[in-house]
Design a protein around this motif. Sequence first.
Motif, PDB file in Angstrom:
ATOM      1  N   MET B  24      20.949  13.047 -35.292  1.00  0.00           N
ATOM      2  CA  MET B  24      20.334  13.851 -34.248  1.00  0.00           C
ATOM      3  C   MET B  24      19.308  13.033 -33.488  1.00  0.00           C
ATOM      4  O   MET B  24      19.247  13.070 -32.257  1.00  0.00           O
ATOM      5  CB  MET B  24      19.669  15.063 -34.894  1.00  0.00           C
ATOM      6  CG  MET B  24      18.630  15.700 -34.060  1.00  0.00           C
ATOM      7  SD  MET B  24      17.625  16.742 -35.076  1.00  0.00           S
ATOM      8  CE  MET B  24      16.464  15.562 -35.690  1.00  0.00           C
ATOM      9  N   ALA B  25      18.508  12.252 -34.203  1.00  0.00           N
ATOM     10  CA  ALA B  25      17.505  11.434 -33.538  1.00  0.00           C
ATOM     11  C   ALA B  25      18.176  10.414 -32.632  1.00  0.00           C
ATOM     12  O   ALA B  25      17.759  10.217 -31.487  1.00  0.00           O
ATOM     13  CB  ALA B  25      16.632  10.730 -34.576  1.00  0.00           C
ATOM     14  N   TYR B  26      19.237   9.784 -33.132  1.00  0.00           N
ATOM     15  CA  TYR B  26      19.881   8.770 -32.298  1.00  0.00           C
ATOM     16  C   TYR B  26      20.789   9.353 -31.255  1.00  0.00           C
ATOM     17  O   TYR B  26      21.175   8.661 -30.312  1.00  0.00           O
ATOM     18  CB  TYR B  26      20.547   7.706 -33.167  1.00  0.00           C
ATOM     19  CG  TYR B  26      19.481   6.742 -33.568  1.00  0.00           C
ATOM     20  CD1 TYR B  26      18.786   6.909 -34.751  1.00  0.00           C
ATOM     21  CD2 TYR B  26      19.066   5.762 -32.685  1.00  0.00           C
ATOM     22  CE1 TYR B  26      17.732   6.086 -35.055  1.00  0.00           C
ATOM     23  CE2 TYR B  26      18.022   4.940 -32.989  1.00  0.00           C
ATOM     24  CZ  TYR B  26      17.352   5.104 -34.177  1.00  0.00           C
ATOM     25  OH  TYR B  26      16.296   4.305 -34.467  1.00  0.00           O
ATOM     26  N   MET B  27      21.116  10.635 -31.382  1.00  0.00           N
ATOM     27  CA  MET B  27      21.834  11.307 -30.312  1.00  0.00           C
ATOM     28  C   MET B  27      20.985  11.333 -29.050  1.00  0.00           C
ATOM     29  O   MET B  27      21.502  11.195 -27.944  1.00  0.00           O
ATOM     30  CB  MET B  27      22.185  12.727 -30.751  1.00  0.00           C
ATOM     31  CG  MET B  27      22.906  13.538 -29.732  1.00  0.00           C
ATOM     32  SD  MET B  27      24.486  12.819 -29.307  1.00  0.00           S
ATOM     33  CE  MET B  27      24.738  13.582 -27.735  1.00  0.00           C
ATOM     34  N   GLY B  51      16.118  -0.391 -26.703  1.00  0.00           N
ATOM     35  CA  GLY B  51      15.482   0.923 -26.802  1.00  0.00           C
ATOM     36  C   GLY B  51      15.829   1.683 -28.062  1.00  0.00           C
ATOM     37  O   GLY B  51      15.726   2.896 -28.108  1.00  0.00           O
ATOM     38  N   LEU B  52      16.207   0.986 -29.126  1.00  0.00           N
ATOM     39  CA  LEU B  52      16.654   1.681 -30.317  1.00  0.00           C
ATOM     40  C   LEU B  52      15.528   2.367 -31.072  1.00  0.00           C
ATOM     41  O   LEU B  52      15.780   3.226 -31.897  1.00  0.00           O
ATOM     42  CB  LEU B  52      17.373   0.715 -31.269  1.00  0.00           C
ATOM     43  CG  LEU B  52      18.836   0.496 -30.909  1.00  0.00           C
ATOM     44  CD1 LEU B  52      19.417  -0.607 -31.749  1.00  0.00           C
ATOM     45  CD2 LEU B  52      19.625   1.765 -31.140  1.00  0.00           C
ATOM     46  N   ASP B  58       9.345   8.715 -29.414  1.00  0.00           N
ATOM     47  CA  ASP B  58       9.290  10.114 -28.981  1.00  0.00           C
ATOM     48  C   ASP B  58       8.714  10.998 -30.060  1.00  0.00           C
ATOM     49  O   ASP B  58       7.916  11.895 -29.791  1.00  0.00           O
ATOM     50  CB  ASP B  58      10.697  10.618 -28.657  1.00  0.00           C
ATOM     51  CG  ASP B  58      11.168  10.128 -27.314  1.00  0.00           C
ATOM     52  OD1 ASP B  58      12.388  10.104 -27.098  1.00  0.00           O
ATOM     53  OD2 ASP B  58      10.318   9.769 -26.498  1.00  0.00           O
ATOM     54  N   ALA B  59       9.114  10.740 -31.295  1.00  0.00           N
ATOM     55  CA  ALA B  59       8.628  11.574 -32.392  1.00  0.00           C
ATOM     56  C   ALA B  59       7.124  11.430 -32.540  1.00  0.00           C
ATOM     57  O   ALA B  59       6.400  12.419 -32.692  1.00  0.00           O
ATOM     58  CB  ALA B  59       9.325  11.185 -33.693  1.00  0.00           C
ATOM     59  N   PHE B 252      14.281  21.601 -29.243  1.00  0.00           N
ATOM     60  CA  PHE B 252      15.016  20.547 -28.567  1.00  0.00           C
ATOM     61  C   PHE B 252      15.964  19.852 -29.532  1.00  0.00           C
ATOM     62  O   PHE B 252      17.145  19.648 -29.267  1.00  0.00           O
ATOM     63  CB  PHE B 252      13.933  19.609 -28.021  1.00  0.00           C
ATOM     64  CG  PHE B 252      14.412  18.412 -27.297  1.00  0.00           C
ATOM     65  CD1 PHE B 252      14.124  17.154 -27.770  1.00  0.00           C
ATOM     66  CD2 PHE B 252      15.095  18.540 -26.117  1.00  0.00           C
ATOM     67  CE1 PHE B 252      14.520  16.044 -27.080  1.00  0.00           C
ATOM     68  CE2 PHE B 252      15.495  17.434 -25.414  1.00  0.00           C
ATOM     69  CZ  PHE B 252      15.203  16.173 -25.910  1.00  0.00           C
ATOM     70  N   LEU B 253      15.446  19.506 -30.714  1.00  0.00           N
ATOM     71  CA  LEU B 253      16.280  18.842 -31.710  1.00  0.00           C
ATOM     72  C   LEU B 253      17.278  19.814 -32.308  1.00  0.00           C
ATOM     73  O   LEU B 253      18.392  19.417 -32.673  1.00  0.00           O
ATOM     74  CB  LEU B 253      15.420  18.221 -32.794  1.00  0.00           C
ATOM     75  CG  LEU B 253      14.528  17.111 -32.266  1.00  0.00           C
ATOM     76  CD1 LEU B 253      13.572  16.663 -33.339  1.00  0.00           C
ATOM     77  CD2 LEU B 253      15.353  15.950 -31.796  1.00  0.00           C
TER      78      LEU B 253
END
Lengths: 247, 347, 102
Positions: B24-27, B51-52, B58-59, B252-253
């Motif tokens: 989900m985070a990398y989505m 940008g990985l 963001d978190a 959002f997540l």
Amino acid sequence: MPWELIFFYVIGAASVLCALGMVLAKNPVHSGIFLVLTFLNVAGIFVMLGAEFLAVIQIIVYTGAILILMLFVLMLVDPEDLPSFSSAAPLQRNLSVLLGIVLVLELAAAIITRTSLGAVGPDTPAAIASVGGNTQAIGLRIYSKYLLAFEITSLVLTVGVIGAVVLALPERLGEKVQRRRDTISLAHARGSDGLLPEGPKGETPITVDPQREAALQSAGRTLIMTKDPDAYTRVGVRQGRPDETND
Amino acid sequence: MADQPIWVSFIVAFIVLNVLLISMAYMTWFERKVLAAMQDRLGPTRSGPHGLFQPLADAVKLLGKEDLIPAAADKWVFLFAPVAVFVAALTAASVIPFGGTIDFWGHPVNLFAADLNVGALFVLAVGSAGVYGIILGAWASANRFALLGGLRSAAQVISYELILGFSLVGIFILSGTLSLRGIMVEQSRSIEIGPLHISNWFILSQPLAFVLFLIAAVAETNRAPFDLPEAETELVAGFHTEYSGFRFSLYFLGEYINMIVVSLFASTLFLGGTDGPGSDSYWALGLLWLFLKTIAFLFFYVWLRGTLPRFRFDQLMGLAWKVLLPLALFNIFITALLRIIANGQLF
Amino acid sequence: MGELSTNHFLFLSAALFVIGMMGLLTRRNMLIIFMCVELMVTAVNITLVAFANETQTLNGQVFVLFVLAVAAAEAAVGLAIIVALSRRGKTVDVDDIHELRD
């Protein structure tokens, strides 16, 4: 460790507490939330009783559709219209508590003294598993033995839908609109020059205040109703110019 | 399906949960990069290579924001609503089959958290329970616009949920079971057409249902082009107007997890799940095929977002009730008819 | 305690039914009364399924399915009535709705 018993007590206690919360909550939306939680617990009870198809159907239909409908209506009710919690007469409240206690004692007595029902029926777990599971067995039963009830239920649902739509329609007035309104005026209630749709007895949906109307007319404001936005591009319209409409 | 001790089930479920959270985070990163490529720009490039580390950044940002609760809001419901969406999305993933039963150094391990025999309906049920997060969050914000946006969102979700369910009935008719594992196993059979051995994927036998499912899935997860209630160009952000910081990120997540779970669901139901060349010998290859199929669906989601304009709300509802629902019923009718004819039971 | 038997489920169902009934008789908000009715129907559903489990027949579960469908129709019509009433009189208090009686 009798896991089944523990699960039953946990889910049962949760459902009773949520039901109590629903009945006692002051805010109706809180009651709705508690009812949703109660139904989720009841779905768990259904699973414990071997009715897993009913459990998911309960969540999809009851919790996921009917209660959402109820929550919609609850949320759109103005909270100032809410009555106070207690009933009008304390007599009614105490009587209902008394009746409740009596009923609970009667039911408990009936449950404790009941004799077990007769012979074990045909749908043993082995028979159900041989058809493929609970869903398949219910499907076979509905479409063979209870087919008529199934069809009648679909009729009931159709009637329900039609009834709900008809009852919830806004009051329809006659559609005697004299001309199409292509722009909406902020100064006048319906953006028209006084022509409002009328009901069968001449009633109108909004009251028109004649004094305000007269004041507006005398101010010389003109209402321009046109389909073509470029028709009135001249600057400085004179006062008192009559309406010019392009229909 | 072998009987395994319950702690093994917990470990498998824990692994599934963590894999989902990381994906989900990398989505979010995937979406931003793909959208950027479609819009001829670069996307996140500064935090880490390519940008990985952007999701981590963001978190950290979202966790550091001030936690605002409106004064008139109903505090407990306000706090609880995003959790409902998040939990519902994750619970639906517990029935997705990631494989069969493998032998892990002598212990039989199931590559799925649970195999309910009403698995497909369970996913639908949990999805409909997730709608409450939207409604309650909208109501608890004590904001008229948020309430209306939330109710619109909810109406959209329950309409498209119906289409989702109906589009699956054709698959249930063809496979005879509601269990997701059973549906996946059914698709690994081969049909022989001349010299060709094609796997019995349901996208081949139910193309109309597949299209309906895709449209309904996009609308169900409130994604573009069906995201009018929470679009960026609207004056208010719909039901999550009053949410900021970490709570907003839960919504959002939750939406992203919903997308991932629906993509996994679509891969399992229509594309055979872990089915692919070599997957019956090596379970890791099966996981790879499932991963690729899911990425294809997620790319399709982002592609739609980057390409199509938004539907107006009445167009959206009209589409569901007047176009998609009759098509879904038609699909069920045709499937049932063909099945009866194939069984020779028609006359 | 002991073994989990049908009587446990019947007690639970009785408790839910009585809670729903007391709510029905006490509250004045139309919508809450409606929800209490739904709770009572659910309690009866639990009883039906419990007996279906005990006698190992499926008729109880099929009956519950039909009850769910009819309850859905009833909820739709009931809520439409409540919406229509509240639109006219702007109140959801049952004590204020007595035009047919007077």
